[in-house]
Design a protein around this motif. Sequence first.
Motif, PDB file in Angstrom:
ATOM      1  N   ASP A 196       0.396  -9.033   6.819  1.00  0.00           N
ATOM      2  CA  ASP A 196       1.435  -9.771   7.550  1.00  0.00           C
ATOM      3  C   ASP A 196       1.866 -11.006   6.755  1.00  0.00           C
ATOM      4  O   ASP A 196       3.050 -11.330   6.670  1.00  0.00           O
ATOM      5  CB  ASP A 196       0.921 -10.206   8.936  1.00  0.00           C
ATOM      6  CG  ASP A 196       0.628  -9.015   9.844  1.00  0.00           C
ATOM      7  OD1 ASP A 196       1.356  -8.011   9.750  1.00  0.00           O
ATOM      8  OD2 ASP A 196      -0.340  -9.099  10.635  1.00  0.00           O
ATOM      9  N   CYS A 197       0.887 -11.702   6.191  1.00  0.00           N
ATOM     10  CA  CYS A 197       1.196 -12.894   5.374  1.00  0.00           C
ATOM     11  C   CYS A 197       2.072 -12.496   4.184  1.00  0.00           C
ATOM     12  O   CYS A 197       3.072 -13.147   3.868  1.00  0.00           O
ATOM     13  CB  CYS A 197      -0.086 -13.549   4.842  1.00  0.00           C
ATOM     14  SG  CYS A 197      -1.147 -14.262   6.105  1.00  0.00           S
ATOM     15  N   GLN A 198       1.672 -11.416   3.533  1.00  0.00           N
ATOM     16  CA  GLN A 198       2.384 -10.987   2.331  1.00  0.00           C
ATOM     17  C   GLN A 198       3.802 -10.511   2.692  1.00  0.00           C
ATOM     18  O   GLN A 198       4.759 -10.769   1.978  1.00  0.00           O
ATOM     19  CB  GLN A 198       1.588  -9.859   1.661  1.00  0.00           C
ATOM     20  CG  GLN A 198       2.076  -9.506   0.267  1.00  0.00           C
ATOM     21  CD  GLN A 198       0.975  -8.946  -0.619  1.00  0.00           C
ATOM     22  OE1 GLN A 198       0.424  -9.649  -1.455  1.00  0.00           O
ATOM     23  NE2 GLN A 198       0.659  -7.691  -0.443  1.00  0.00           N
ATOM     24  N   HIS A 199       3.910  -9.859   3.829  1.00  0.00           N
ATOM     25  CA  HIS A 199       5.198  -9.368   4.319  1.00  0.00           C
ATOM     26  C   HIS A 199       6.132 -10.536   4.618  1.00  0.00           C
ATOM     27  O   HIS A 199       7.300 -10.545   4.213  1.00  0.00           O
ATOM     28  CB  HIS A 199       4.932  -8.537   5.578  1.00  0.00           C
ATOM     29  CG  HIS A 199       6.045  -7.615   5.913  1.00  0.00           C
ATOM     30  ND1 HIS A 199       6.836  -7.778   7.005  1.00  0.00           N
ATOM     31  CD2 HIS A 199       6.520  -6.530   5.276  1.00  0.00           C
ATOM     32  CE1 HIS A 199       7.753  -6.827   7.036  1.00  0.00           C
ATOM     33  NE2 HIS A 199       7.584  -6.061   5.995  1.00  0.00           N
ATOM     34  N   LEU A 200       5.596 -11.548   5.289  1.00  0.00           N
ATOM     35  CA  LEU A 200       6.400 -12.719   5.621  1.00  0.00           C
ATOM     36  C   LEU A 200       6.838 -13.455   4.357  1.00  0.00           C
ATOM     37  O   LEU A 200       7.974 -13.914   4.236  1.00  0.00           O
ATOM     38  CB  LEU A 200       5.581 -13.643   6.525  1.00  0.00           C
ATOM     39  CG  LEU A 200       6.413 -14.321   7.614  1.00  0.00           C
ATOM     40  CD1 LEU A 200       5.591 -14.563   8.851  1.00  0.00           C
ATOM     41  CD2 LEU A 200       6.985 -15.614   7.104  1.00  0.00           C
ATOM     42  N   ILE A 285      -6.276   2.440  -0.443  1.00  0.00           N
ATOM     43  CA  ILE A 285      -4.987   3.101  -0.740  1.00  0.00           C
ATOM     44  C   ILE A 285      -4.897   3.518  -2.208  1.00  0.00           C
ATOM     45  O   ILE A 285      -4.404   4.602  -2.524  1.00  0.00           O
ATOM     46  CB  ILE A 285      -3.780   2.201  -0.331  1.00  0.00           C
ATOM     47  CG1 ILE A 285      -2.449   2.942  -0.565  1.00  0.00           C
ATOM     48  CG2 ILE A 285      -3.772   0.862  -1.045  1.00  0.00           C
ATOM     49  CD1 ILE A 285      -1.229   2.281   0.061  1.00  0.00           C
ATOM     50  N   LEU A 286      -5.425   2.695  -3.096  1.00  0.00           N
ATOM     51  CA  LEU A 286      -5.287   3.012  -4.527  1.00  0.00           C
ATOM     52  C   LEU A 286      -6.171   4.180  -4.931  1.00  0.00           C
ATOM     53  O   LEU A 286      -5.758   5.054  -5.687  1.00  0.00           O
ATOM     54  CB  LEU A 286      -5.610   1.771  -5.358  1.00  0.00           C
ATOM     55  CG  LEU A 286      -4.614   0.639  -5.130  1.00  0.00           C
ATOM     56  CD1 LEU A 286      -5.171  -0.677  -5.627  1.00  0.00           C
ATOM     57  CD2 LEU A 286      -3.290   0.955  -5.802  1.00  0.00           C
ATOM     58  N   ALA A 287      -7.393   4.202  -4.389  1.00  0.00           N
ATOM     59  CA  ALA A 287      -8.295   5.316  -4.704  1.00  0.00           C
ATOM     60  C   ALA A 287      -7.725   6.615  -4.151  1.00  0.00           C
ATOM     61  O   ALA A 287      -7.768   7.665  -4.807  1.00  0.00           O
ATOM     62  CB  ALA A 287      -9.687   5.033  -4.136  1.00  0.00           C
ATOM     63  N   ARG A 288      -7.146   6.559  -2.944  1.00  0.00           N
ATOM     64  CA  ARG A 288      -6.553   7.767  -2.362  1.00  0.00           C
ATOM     65  C   ARG A 288      -5.345   8.224  -3.168  1.00  0.00           C
ATOM     66  O   ARG A 288      -5.133   9.414  -3.391  1.00  0.00           O
ATOM     67  CB  ARG A 288      -6.148   7.513  -0.899  1.00  0.00           C
ATOM     68  CG  ARG A 288      -7.346   7.495   0.064  1.00  0.00           C
ATOM     69  CD  ARG A 288      -6.902   7.396   1.516  1.00  0.00           C
ATOM     70  NE  ARG A 288      -6.482   6.044   1.873  1.00  0.00           N
ATOM     71  CZ  ARG A 288      -5.238   5.670   2.170  1.00  0.00           C
ATOM     72  NH1 ARG A 288      -4.265   6.555   2.159  1.00  0.00           N
ATOM     73  NH2 ARG A 288      -4.957   4.431   2.478  1.00  0.00           N
ATOM     74  N   GLY A 299      -3.061   0.756   7.055  1.00  0.00           N
ATOM     75  CA  GLY A 299      -3.398  -0.473   7.791  1.00  0.00           C
ATOM     76  C   GLY A 299      -4.737  -1.001   7.317  1.00  0.00           C
ATOM     77  O   GLY A 299      -5.676  -0.240   7.115  1.00  0.00           O
ATOM     78  N   ALA A 300      -4.828  -2.318   7.132  1.00  0.00           N
ATOM     79  CA  ALA A 300      -6.039  -2.902   6.552  1.00  0.00           C
ATOM     80  C   ALA A 300      -7.108  -3.146   7.603  1.00  0.00           C
ATOM     81  O   ALA A 300      -6.801  -3.464   8.742  1.00  0.00           O
ATOM     82  CB  ALA A 300      -5.675  -4.211   5.857  1.00  0.00           C
ATOM     83  N   GLN A 311      -3.658  -3.330   1.896  1.00  0.00           N
ATOM     84  CA  GLN A 311      -3.206  -1.939   1.874  1.00  0.00           C
ATOM     85  C   GLN A 311      -1.925  -1.731   1.079  1.00  0.00           C
ATOM     86  O   GLN A 311      -1.608  -0.624   0.699  1.00  0.00           O
ATOM     87  CB  GLN A 311      -3.058  -1.386   3.298  1.00  0.00           C
ATOM     88  CG  GLN A 311      -4.367  -0.841   3.868  1.00  0.00           C
ATOM     89  CD  GLN A 311      -4.911   0.356   3.094  1.00  0.00           C
ATOM     90  OE1 GLN A 311      -4.286   0.884   2.195  1.00  0.00           O
ATOM     91  NE2 GLN A 311      -6.108   0.786   3.448  1.00  0.00           N
ATOM     92  N   VAL A 312      -1.183  -2.809   0.854  1.00  0.00           N
ATOM     93  CA  VAL A 312       0.022  -2.665   0.053  1.00  0.00           C
ATOM     94  C   VAL A 312      -0.161  -3.530  -1.183  1.00  0.00           C
ATOM     95  O   VAL A 312      -0.202  -4.732  -1.113  1.00  0.00           O
ATOM     96  CB  VAL A 312       1.267  -3.108   0.846  1.00  0.00           C
ATOM     97  CG1 VAL A 312       2.519  -2.889   0.020  1.00  0.00           C
ATOM     98  CG2 VAL A 312       1.358  -2.333   2.148  1.00  0.00           C
TER      99      VAL A 312
END
Length: 473
Positions: A196-200, A285-288, A299-300, A311-312
């Motif tokens: 959320d922080c990164q998104h904002l 996410i990166l390993a997957r 979602g983290a 996650q992003v």
Amino acid sequence: MKYSSTRGGAPVVGFEEALLAGLATDGGLYVPQSWPGLSHDEIKALAGLPYAELALKVITPFVGADFSRSELQAMLADAYDGFTHKAIAPMVQLDSNDFLLELFHGPTLAFKDFAMQLLARLMDKALANKGRRATIVGATSGDTGGAAIEAFRGRDNIDVFILHPHNKVTEVQRRQMTTPSEGNVHNIALEGNFDDCQHLLKALFNNHDLRDELQLAGVNSINWARIVGQIPYYFAAATALGAPHREVAFCVPSGNLGDIFAGFVAHKMGLPVGKLVIATNVNDILARTLETGRYETKGAVATDSPSMDIQVSSNFERLLFELSDHDSQWLKSFMDDFAQNGVGILGDQVHDKFKKRFAAHRLDDAGTGQTIARLQAQSGYIADPHTAVGLGVAAMMRAQGEIAASMPLVTLSTAHPAKFPDAVERATGEKPFQPETIVAQKELPERFTVLENDFDVVAEHIKKRARVLTACS
Ligand SMILES: *Cc1c(COP(=O)(O)O)cnc(C)c1O
């Protein structure tokens, strides 16, 4: 050196502009138009140099003419001056060919000091040259914020606003951010998680009016200069272990991929790097993606290694740009798909290239705790949980034969265990040793503001306080 945007829709800029802008105007990330190479002999000559001298040689080609050699030299010397180990990035040997690169001897006890201490000096100088002020806005899962505030506190031309997820950072991390008393330091505890922080943060930068009005500058690892500040230690470690005659593999506890991307750049510059191993916690996410070719967010969740609860992964965009042979159009549609549907498909070509250079694995909290306990039992060495994710994954890579027994494997130790005392205590039964700075911060008053996860609320908060707007000139 010129820099262009991964999405191909922003003007080409020099180092100084890329440094001050952070994100490109088309929403992409700045990357150099070509990779500067170091020859075999030049790499050989790096072995054993004092760290600041080695860093000068590695960083100079990225900076171009925007800062003079002597300016850069002085900034580097100053940047590492606050480190408490003379080697700056010392190595510990764990087994015949297994090493730990300790990157936590800077003022906030995590590897982020390497980049941030340099970034603050570069930005301050660039702004002073232009007679300008800037407003820094950053998002942190814990360590970036402390490192940024420590590096930028009290600087005349810069205000720093850091968003951290409320109640989701450790007490040590929070106090590092909230105890500096300088008026240019502003902490926002956002009601949300790190994504959320990164998104904002992205939304603030993508609002061009606000961005111009506040002269926004970014210090997250979307800022190219952050990556640059992390390249030298790959050269330092590898040359100490026999590069360029010998390939060296690295295992990197990862979240936003800024750290391991610097290792990828070192490889592009000519350093013989074996596999680059992405170590993640259950936010995998990166390993997957490496396994399946599908970049898909889930979602983290909160873990014992909170600086990797992501996650992003912002620097994945830089990597995809490289792996797709600089295909901006493909990248743009990939990122659009991902933004709209939460899924991006790599395609065979990009996926194969990803697997060729990288390996990846996840380790959950139980495995992380066992790794900390096992290492302590074997040697008395106490690792922090992020480092332990790396060590646990490195052991898996050896066991699976992914990395040959004869190849040196360096795991990056990204934080001091005292930053994560509770997780360390759960694993070992005792609290880790507390360095003096951490003890001192317990006595100081804290300052932060809790804000809801809302663009307008946060934007207003910043506008009321940024000196770019409030100072009479
Ligand atoms: C930031 C951080 C990481 C993750 O680094 P990225 O560059 O985001 O991949 C790992 N460990 C610690 C302790 C960190 O602070």
